[in-house]
Design a protein around this motif. Structure first.
Motif, PDB file in Angstrom:
ATOM      1  N   CYS A  39      -4.987  12.333   2.020  1.00 61.64           N
ATOM      2  CA  CYS A  39      -4.656  11.673   0.952  1.00 61.64           C
ATOM      3  C   CYS A  39      -5.412  10.423  -0.258  1.00 61.64           C
ATOM      4  O   CYS A  39      -5.831   9.719   0.360  1.00 61.64           O
ATOM      5  CB  CYS A  39      -3.276  11.079   1.843  1.00 61.64           C
ATOM      6  N   ASN A  40      -4.456  10.018  -1.155  1.00 58.33           N
ATOM      7  CA  ASN A  40      -5.041   9.156  -1.772  1.00 58.33           C
ATOM      8  C   ASN A  40      -4.704   7.874  -2.112  1.00 58.33           C
ATOM      9  O   ASN A  40      -3.259   8.226  -1.138  1.00 58.33           O
ATOM     10  CB  ASN A  40      -4.930   9.575  -3.216  1.00 58.33           C
ATOM     11  N   LEU A  41      -5.227   6.728  -1.418  1.00 62.56           N
ATOM     12  CA  LEU A  41      -4.582   5.483  -0.805  1.00 62.56           C
ATOM     13  C   LEU A  41      -4.819   5.039  -2.417  1.00 62.56           C
ATOM     14  O   LEU A  41      -5.658   4.222  -2.892  1.00 62.56           O
ATOM     15  CB  LEU A  41      -5.872   5.258   0.407  1.00 62.56           C
ATOM     16  N   TYR A  42      -3.332   4.014  -1.806  1.00 63.07           N
ATOM     17  CA  TYR A  42      -3.002   3.409  -3.098  1.00 63.07           C
ATOM     18  C   TYR A  42      -2.325   1.953  -3.105  1.00 63.07           C
ATOM     19  O   TYR A  42      -2.232   1.748  -2.106  1.00 63.07           O
ATOM     20  CB  TYR A  42      -2.129   3.865  -3.993  1.00 63.07           C
TER      21      TYR A  42
ATOM     22  N   SER B  88       0.123   6.268  -0.333  1.00 62.47           N
ATOM     23  CA  SER B  88      -0.168   6.775   0.402  1.00 62.47           C
ATOM     24  C   SER B  88       0.191   7.956  -0.570  1.00 62.47           C
ATOM     25  O   SER B  88       1.191   8.535  -0.678  1.00 62.47           O
ATOM     26  CB  SER B  88      -0.991   7.291   1.020  1.00 62.47           C
ATOM     27  N   THR B  89      -0.155   9.229  -1.174  1.00 65.60           N
ATOM     28  CA  THR B  89      -0.081  10.285  -1.603  1.00 65.60           C
ATOM     29  C   THR B  89      -0.896  11.461  -0.678  1.00 65.60           C
ATOM     30  O   THR B  89      -2.235  11.610  -1.144  1.00 65.60           O
ATOM     31  CB  THR B  89       0.834  10.805  -3.007  1.00 65.60           C
TER      32      THR B  89
ATOM     33  N   GLU C  75       0.512  -1.021   0.232  1.00 69.75           N
ATOM     34  CA  GLU C  75       0.350   0.254   0.092  1.00 69.75           C
ATOM     35  C   GLU C  75       0.357   1.229  -0.091  1.00 69.75           C
ATOM     36  O   GLU C  75       1.967   1.107   0.404  1.00 69.75           O
ATOM     37  CB  GLU C  75      -0.853   0.060   1.283  1.00 69.75           C
TER      38      GLU C  75
ATOM     39  N   TYR D 224      -5.281  11.935   6.484  1.00 70.44           N
ATOM     40  CA  TYR D 224      -4.481  11.274   6.894  1.00 70.44           C
ATOM     41  C   TYR D 224      -3.391  11.230   7.391  1.00 70.44           C
ATOM     42  O   TYR D 224      -3.088  10.740   8.681  1.00 70.44           O
ATOM     43  CB  TYR D 224      -4.039  10.328   5.663  1.00 70.44           C
TER      44      TYR D 224
ATOM     45  N   GLN E  64       2.185  10.261  -7.807  1.00 70.22           N
ATOM     46  CA  GLN E  64       0.253   9.827  -7.952  1.00 70.22           C
ATOM     47  C   GLN E  64       1.321   8.883  -9.300  1.00 70.22           C
ATOM     48  O   GLN E  64       1.299   8.262 -10.130  1.00 70.22           O
ATOM     49  CB  GLN E  64       0.054  10.698  -8.662  1.00 70.22           C
TER      50      GLN E  64
ATOM     51  N   MET F  32      -9.482   7.404  -0.856  1.00 72.09           N
ATOM     52  CA  MET F  32      -8.760   9.065  -0.554  1.00 72.09           C
ATOM     53  C   MET F  32      -9.567   9.237   0.685  1.00 72.09           C
ATOM     54  O   MET F  32     -10.346   8.829   1.837  1.00 72.09           O
ATOM     55  CB  MET F  32      -9.319   9.886  -1.290  1.00 72.09           C
TER      56      MET F  32
ATOM     57  N   THR G  33      -3.096  14.694  -1.988  1.00 72.45           N
ATOM     58  CA  THR G  33      -3.254  14.820  -2.828  1.00 72.45           C
ATOM     59  C   THR G  33      -2.962  15.908  -4.400  1.00 72.45           C
ATOM     60  O   THR G  33      -3.429  15.489  -4.904  1.00 72.45           O
ATOM     61  CB  THR G  33      -5.155  15.112  -2.693  1.00 72.45           C
TER      62      THR G  33
ATOM     63  N   GLN H 162      -5.334   3.383  -7.522  1.00 71.73           N
ATOM     64  CA  GLN H 162      -6.545   3.801  -6.380  1.00 71.73           C
ATOM     65  C   GLN H 162      -7.748   3.274  -5.338  1.00 71.73           C
ATOM     66  O   GLN H 162      -8.233   2.745  -6.053  1.00 71.73           O
ATOM     67  CB  GLN H 162      -6.445   5.553  -6.689  1.00 71.73           C
TER      68      GLN H 162
END
Length: 185
Positions: free
Chosen positions: A171-174, A135-136, A133, A161, A144, A157, A138, A154
């Motif tokens: 953060c966006n979660l991946y 995160s970045t 996993e 976070y 990204q 979000m 946004t 992704q």
């Protein structure tokens, strides 16, 4: 022990050592303003060899206990980035969290993409993980793009976070699924 790998003819991905502390401090100083928007607020000690020795001692102890894998991107005697798998979880979850940074003078060479791809391969084949996993923030479109190029997707979000650059940020979660084999296989 995880073996070093060449990312380019000049840049090697390898486990960090305490001998890297001075070069890590130098990379942090060189990239202080570049990294500031994407990292927690750092104390002045962070930018010193002593601060990096302290940090690496902690990381290497956690590495010895199977909780983290801390790599550096070394170009000769210079450190041009780092990448870490942390929070390694065995059993049915078989997961870890990915984090990375590049020095300001190492951007635009594909090093982040190559490092993430190499770490994903190691996570799959050597660490036998199922997923990674990441995160970045946004607004971190460069990171990204790296995640997208390396088969991360992704998955959500998360509002407020991480506490980055002095305040809580979204953060966006991946995640990247590495395989679907049975745990430990």
């Amino acid at each position: 022990m995880i073996e070093a790998r060449s990312l380019t003819p000049d840049v090697q991905l390898r486990i960090c050592t305490l001998d890297d502390a001075s070069a890590l401090a130098d990379a942090q100083v060189r990239s202080r303003e570049h990294l500031r928007p994407w990292e927690p607020v750092r104390t002045e000690k962070w930018f010193t060899t002593a601060g990096q020795v302290e940090r690496m001692s902690y990381q290497l102890e956690r590495y010895k206990n199977g909780l983290v894998v801390p790599w550096v991107l070394a170009e000769g005697d210079r450190i041009v980035g780092a990448i870490t798998l942390s929070d390694l979880v065995p059993g049915p979850f078989r997961s870890a969290a990915l984090g990375y940074w590049l020095a300001a003078d190492a951007l635009g060479r594909g090093l982040a993409t190559r490092a993430v791809e190499a770490v994903a391969e190691i996570a799959d084949t050597e660490l036998k993980l199922h997923r990674i996993e990441a995160s970045t923030l946004t607004a971190n479109t460069a990171s990204q793009r790296v995640l997208s190029r390396t088969d991360f997707h992704q998955i959500g979000m998360a509002p407020t976070y991480l506490h980055i650059d002095g305040h809580w940020q979204d953060c966006n979660l991946y995640q990247r699924i590495l395989n679907t084999r049975e745990p430990g296989a």
